[in-house]
Scaffold this motif. Structure first.
Motif, PDB file in Angstrom:
ATOM      1  N   CYS A  80       0.842  -1.190   0.000  1.00  0.00           N
ATOM      2  CA  CYS A  80       0.000   0.000   0.000  1.00  0.00           C
ATOM      3  C   CYS A  80       0.885   1.250   0.000  1.00  0.00           C
ATOM      4  CB  CYS A  80      -0.875  -0.047   1.257  1.00  0.00           C
ATOM      5  SG  CYS A  80      -1.975   1.357   1.452  1.00  0.00           S
TER       6      CYS A  80
ATOM      7  N   CYS B 177      -5.112   1.432   2.666  1.00  0.00           N
ATOM      8  CA  CYS B 177      -5.666   0.669   1.528  1.00  0.00           C
ATOM      9  C   CYS B 177      -6.785  -0.272   1.966  1.00  0.00           C
ATOM     10  CB  CYS B 177      -4.569  -0.109   0.801  1.00  0.00           C
ATOM     11  SG  CYS B 177      -3.349   0.952  -0.009  1.00  0.00           S
TER      12      CYS B 177
ATOM     13  N   SER C 288      -3.089   1.274  -4.251  1.00  0.00           N
ATOM     14  CA  SER C 288      -2.378   0.020  -4.511  1.00  0.00           C
ATOM     15  C   SER C 288      -2.603  -0.329  -5.967  1.00  0.00           C
ATOM     16  CB  SER C 288      -2.883  -1.098  -3.599  1.00  0.00           C
ATOM     17  OG  SER C 288      -4.246  -1.379  -3.870  1.00  0.00           O
TER      18      SER C 288
END
Length: 106
Positions: free
Chosen positions: A50, A77, A102
């Motif tokens: 992330c 994320c 991401s």
């Protein structure tokens, strides 16, 4: 070549094929994000974790990489995400602020 050596070569080759099949190229290119005041430019970002945007988040993102992205309102994320295809952008008229991202398939 002996039979046991042939089997070893085949097994070794199979292991190599399986290992390489799990690898993917990292997202080459650039992510550009802004909140209207600050611009964040990330070149060749890593693909296995992330990423956080600048503190406070961003409302405009350009995905200039070779991988599709997921944009999150959280810093880790998690939760709801918006999908951003490669070579596309969102904002700045966007009223949502994204705090992390991401890459799809990573």
């Amino acid at each position: 070549m002996s039979r046991s050596r042939s089997v070893a070569v085949l097994v070794g080759g199979a292991v190599l094929v399986v290992a390489l099949a799990g690898c993917s190229d990292p997202p080459q290119g650039t992510v550009v994000a802004t909140n209207g005041n600050l611009v964040q430019v990330i070149s060749n970002p890593g693909d296995t974790y992330c990423h956080r945007f600048i503190p406070g988040g961003v409302n405009a993102v350009q995905d200039g990489t070779l991988a599709d992205m997921r944009l999150y309102r959280s810093t880790d994320c998690s939760g709801h995400n918006d999908y951003l295809s490669t070579q596309t952008s969102v904002g700045p008229q966007n009223t949502l602020f994204y705090r992390s991202y991401s890459f799809v398939g990573q």
